[in-house]
Write an enzyme that holds these catalytic residues in place. Structure first.
Site, PDB file in Angstrom:
ATOM      1  N   SER A  52       0.819  -1.285   0.170  1.00 48.73           N
ATOM      2  CA  SER A  52      -0.550   0.403   0.023  1.00 48.73           C
ATOM      3  C   SER A  52       0.621   1.021   0.161  1.00 48.73           C
ATOM      4  O   SER A  52       1.818   1.547   0.643  1.00 48.73           O
ATOM      5  CB  SER A  52      -0.951  -0.107   1.862  1.00 48.73           C
ATOM      6  OG  SER A  52      -1.290   1.324   1.456  1.00 48.73           O
TER       7      SER A  52
ATOM      8  N   LYS B  72      -1.531  -0.889  -4.626  1.00 49.63           N
ATOM      9  CA  LYS B  72      -2.284  -0.180  -4.171  1.00 49.63           C
ATOM     10  C   LYS B  72      -1.729   1.366  -4.288  1.00 49.63           C
ATOM     11  O   LYS B  72      -0.339   1.467  -3.367  1.00 49.63           O
ATOM     12  CB  LYS B  72      -2.901  -1.154  -2.825  1.00 49.63           C
ATOM     13  CG  LYS B  72      -4.003   0.166  -1.870  1.00 49.63           C
ATOM     14  CD  LYS B  72      -3.897  -0.668  -0.930  1.00 49.63           C
ATOM     15  CE  LYS B  72      -4.806   0.351   0.119  1.00 49.63           C
ATOM     16  NZ  LYS B  72      -5.169  -0.925   1.489  1.00 49.63           N
TER      17      LYS B  72
ATOM     18  N   LYS C 148      -2.892   4.657  -2.841  1.00 50.12           N
ATOM     19  CA  LYS C 148      -3.685   5.669  -2.046  1.00 50.12           C
ATOM     20  C   LYS C 148      -4.425   7.151  -2.820  1.00 50.12           C
ATOM     21  O   LYS C 148      -3.208   6.875  -3.397  1.00 50.12           O
ATOM     22  CB  LYS C 148      -3.384   6.125  -0.683  1.00 50.12           C
ATOM     23  CG  LYS C 148      -2.416   5.386   0.347  1.00 50.12           C
ATOM     24  CD  LYS C 148      -4.160   4.966   1.338  1.00 50.12           C
ATOM     25  CE  LYS C 148      -3.935   3.525   1.959  1.00 50.12           C
ATOM     26  NZ  LYS C 148      -5.048   3.509   2.690  1.00 50.12           N
TER      27      LYS C 148
ATOM     28  N   ASP D 136      -7.504   3.234  -2.999  1.00 48.48           N
ATOM     29  CA  ASP D 136      -7.761   3.325  -1.900  1.00 48.48           C
ATOM     30  C   ASP D 136      -7.668   4.641  -1.543  1.00 48.48           C
ATOM     31  O   ASP D 136      -6.692   5.221  -1.361  1.00 48.48           O
ATOM     32  CB  ASP D 136      -6.570   2.388  -0.402  1.00 48.48           C
ATOM     33  CG  ASP D 136      -7.008   2.153   0.835  1.00 48.48           C
ATOM     34  OD1 ASP D 136      -8.622   3.511   0.849  1.00 48.48           O
ATOM     35  OD2 ASP D 136      -7.435   1.742   1.429  1.00 48.48           O
TER      36      ASP D 136
ATOM     37  N   GLU E  63     -10.755   0.783  -3.515  1.00 45.08           N
ATOM     38  CA  GLU E  63     -11.088   0.751  -2.166  1.00 45.08           C
ATOM     39  C   GLU E  63     -11.976   1.791  -1.107  1.00 45.08           C
ATOM     40  O   GLU E  63     -11.971   2.571  -1.783  1.00 45.08           O
ATOM     41  CB  GLU E  63     -10.323  -0.174  -1.597  1.00 45.08           C
ATOM     42  CG  GLU E  63     -10.266  -0.305  -0.245  1.00 45.08           C
ATOM     43  CD  GLU E  63      -8.392  -0.656   0.207  1.00 45.08           C
ATOM     44  OE1 GLU E  63      -7.887  -1.685  -0.365  1.00 45.08           O
ATOM     45  OE2 GLU E  63      -8.684  -0.642   2.283  1.00 45.08           O
TER      46      GLU E  63
ATOM     47  N   ASP F 186     -13.270  -1.335   3.171  1.00 42.61           N
ATOM     48  CA  ASP F 186     -12.304  -1.618   3.832  1.00 42.61           C
ATOM     49  C   ASP F 186     -13.155  -1.376   5.565  1.00 42.61           C
ATOM     50  O   ASP F 186     -14.120  -1.770   5.858  1.00 42.61           O
ATOM     51  CB  ASP F 186     -11.236  -0.888   4.108  1.00 42.61           C
ATOM     52  CG  ASP F 186     -10.479  -0.893   5.202  1.00 42.61           C
ATOM     53  OD1 ASP F 186     -10.562  -1.145   6.498  1.00 42.61           O
ATOM     54  OD2 ASP F 186      -9.024  -0.099   4.630  1.00 42.61           O
TER      55      ASP F 186
ATOM     56  N   LYS G  59      -9.339  -6.871   8.380  1.00 42.27           N
ATOM     57  CA  LYS G  59      -8.674  -6.317   8.848  1.00 42.27           C
ATOM     58  C   LYS G  59      -8.999  -7.256  10.167  1.00 42.27           C
ATOM     59  O   LYS G  59     -10.557  -6.345  10.942  1.00 42.27           O
ATOM     60  CB  LYS G  59      -8.751  -4.485   9.515  1.00 42.27           C
ATOM     61  CG  LYS G  59      -7.871  -3.967   8.121  1.00 42.27           C
ATOM     62  CD  LYS G  59      -7.926  -2.447   8.497  1.00 42.27           C
ATOM     63  CE  LYS G  59      -6.949  -2.032   6.620  1.00 42.27           C
ATOM     64  NZ  LYS G  59      -6.971  -0.242   7.007  1.00 42.27           N
TER      65      LYS G  59
ATOM     66  N   GLY H 196      -3.574  -3.811   6.343  1.00 37.27           N
ATOM     67  CA  GLY H 196      -1.941  -3.381   7.246  1.00 37.27           C
ATOM     68  C   GLY H 196      -2.765  -2.143   7.896  1.00 37.27           C
ATOM     69  O   GLY H 196      -3.540  -1.127   6.944  1.00 37.27           O
TER      70      GLY H 196
HETATM   71  O1  OSB Z   1      -6.955   2.058   4.987  1.00 37.53           O
HETATM   72  O2  OSB Z   1      -5.612   0.222   4.020  1.00 37.53           O
HETATM   73  C1  OSB Z   1      -5.553   1.524   5.004  1.00 37.53           C
HETATM   74  C2  OSB Z   1      -2.841   2.238   7.320  1.00 37.53           C
HETATM   75  C3  OSB Z   1      -3.645   3.116   7.981  1.00 37.53           C
HETATM   76  C4  OSB Z   1      -5.321   3.264   7.754  1.00 37.53           C
HETATM   77  C5  OSB Z   1      -6.005   3.371   6.754  1.00 37.53           C
HETATM   78  C6  OSB Z   1      -4.979   1.816   5.511  1.00 37.53           C
HETATM   79  C7  OSB Z   1      -3.808   1.896   6.258  1.00 37.53           C
HETATM   80  C8  OSB Z   1      -2.961   0.882   4.702  1.00 37.53           C
HETATM   81  C9  OSB Z   1      -1.786   0.173   5.504  1.00 37.53           C
HETATM   82  O3  OSB Z   1      -3.227   1.304   3.860  1.00 37.53           O
HETATM   83  C10 OSB Z   1      -1.377  -0.661   4.953  1.00 37.53           C
HETATM   84  C11 OSB Z   1      -0.114  -0.991   5.327  1.00 37.53           C
HETATM   85  O4  OSB Z   1       0.038  -1.802   6.755  1.00 37.53           O
HETATM   86  O5  OSB Z   1       0.792  -0.856   5.116  1.00 37.53           O
HETATM   87 MG    MG Z   2      -8.148   0.501   3.580  1.00 37.85          MG
END
Ligand code: OSB
Ligand code: MG
Length: 374
Positions: free
Chosen positions: A135, A161, A163, A188, A213, A238, A262, A290
């Site tokens: 991510s 992925k 953001k 995401d 996402e 999510d 999660k 994560g």
């Molecule tokens: O939406 O997946 C998410 C990190 C903090 C809060 C929300 C998210 C995330 C990540 C990090 O996408 C994923 C990772 O741990 O590498």
């Molecule tokens: Mg997410």
């Protein structure tokens, strides 16, 4: 299992690089660990609440308070034989899934050690290795992002992925797709878009994304289902999926075609397995998200990802992407093929570095028995 002590710790751990999402930037993690001591064994859990109430309403501080005042004393007064008893034990406390998950997952860890099986085996896992993606946070320039993607692909990661948010989306996808037409790519939004953005979101279809996402509100099913009707790209939920009932509603309403599970968000292994099973029975694939976890939470994510319906690469990646030194041994590493091998030793399969944990600890509390009598 008699519970001898529950030790809660807050650790300060700087990330090796900042992580930016549509809701903000994280530079330093305040990691909350639960250590449950029982009959000579020690189980570990991690609370995945953020520092600020942006991803969800829980934070390190609210979770600490609920664990110290409510959950830990209640758990210490019980003698659960199985992690699966925790949802009943914690039922009187409403919400606070990340606080609950930290303690429940430590009990599953203990149970696996007591039974002499790996946590993956105890959960019903079927894989010897899991597929990994990364991510990638919002960067200061697209050039910078392209360099990072190049590095992650070279390391073997199977899915990228991105953001995204208004202003950091189609132009980024276009540049990435032009350079890598064939990679598994997803995005995401962490709820960054609104109904007025519908046409804009439909334009994401041009980039052959594996999924989009959580584009809309964190607590929504209905408008995601309206949006999914207009999109070819699958929506993955999510934030919206808090439990099995949410998964059933989202699937029934066709609000999503994929679910991100999660552990913290759904309240621990019991509910994560329930969401997994509900999705599998209905042909909806899942993957493990994560939350910038330390090695403790990471090892739990790895075990969970071995269940049958985790058929898409998750966001669980190598320790070194987050930490100069992780608090577990060995650290989590990813093969050139983008896989994490599943340990088969009893419990989590990764030792905790107790000296390092002690050094990183900024607050500590020990709970031995019921402090509050209801
Ligand atoms: O939406 O997946 C998410 C990190 C903090 C809060 C929300 C998210 C995330 C990540 C990090 O996408 C994923 C990772 O741990 O590498
Ligand atoms: Mg997410």
């Amino acid at each position: 299992m008699r519970i001898d002590a529950i030790i809660l710790r807050e650790l300060h751990m700087p990330l090796v690089r900042p992580f930016e999402t549509s809701f903000g930037v994280t530079r330093n993690r305040r990691i909350l660990l639960a250590e449950v001591q029982s009959e000579g064994l020690t189980g570990w859990g991690e609370c995945t609440a953020g520092e600020r109430p942006f991803f969800s309403s829980e934070t390190t501080d609210t979770a600490w308070q609920v664990m110290v005042q409510e959950l830990a004393p209640t758990l210490a007064a019980e003698s659960p034989e199985h992690g699966g008893e925790c949802p009943r034990i914690f039922r009187a406390v409403r919400g606070n899934p990340m606080a609950k998950a930290a303690l429940e997952n430590a009990i599953w860890d203990l149970e696996a050690q007591r039974e002499g099986v790996s946590l993956s085996r105890l959960l019903g896992g079927v894989r010897e290795s899991i597929s990994c993606g990364v991510s990638l946070g919002i960067q200061s320039s697209i050039t910078e992002l392209l360099e990072i993607i190049e590095r992650e692909l070279a390391a073997g990661y199977q899915r990228i992925k991105l953001k995204c948010k208004p202003g950091w989306d189609v132009e980024v996808f276009e540049r990435v797709r032009n350079r890598w037409p064939g990679i598994m790519l997803s995005c995401d939004a962490n709820s960054a878009y609104r109904l007025r953005d519908e046409d804009h979101l439909v334009s994401f279809d041009a980039f052959d994304l594996l999924m989009i996402e959580q584009p809309l509100w964190h607590d929504d099913f209905y408008f995601h289902s309206m949006l999914q009707k207009r999109l070819n790209t699958p929506i993955c939920l999510d934030e919206s999926i808090r439990n099995r009932r949410d998964a059933l509603a989202a699937i029934e309403m066709e609000s999503c075609k994929i679910i991100n599970i999660k552990l913290g968000r759904v309240g621990g292994f019991s509910e994560a397995i329930a969401v997994h099973n509900a999705a599998m029975e209905r042909g909806i694939p899942v993957w493990c998200g994560g939350m910038l976890e330390s090695g403790v939470g990471r090892s739990h994510n790895i075990a969970l990802s071995t269940l049958d319906n985790f058929t898409l690469p998750g966001d669980v990646s190598a320790s070194a992407r987050y930490w100069k030194e992780d608090i577990i041994e060995p650290e989590v590493t990813v093969s050139r093929e983008g896989e994490i091998a599943i340990p088969d030793t009893p419990g989590r399969g990764y030792e905790v570095k107790t000296d390092l944990i002690e050094r990183l600890t900024v607050r500590k509390e020990t709970i031995r028995e019921m402090a509050l009598v209801a």
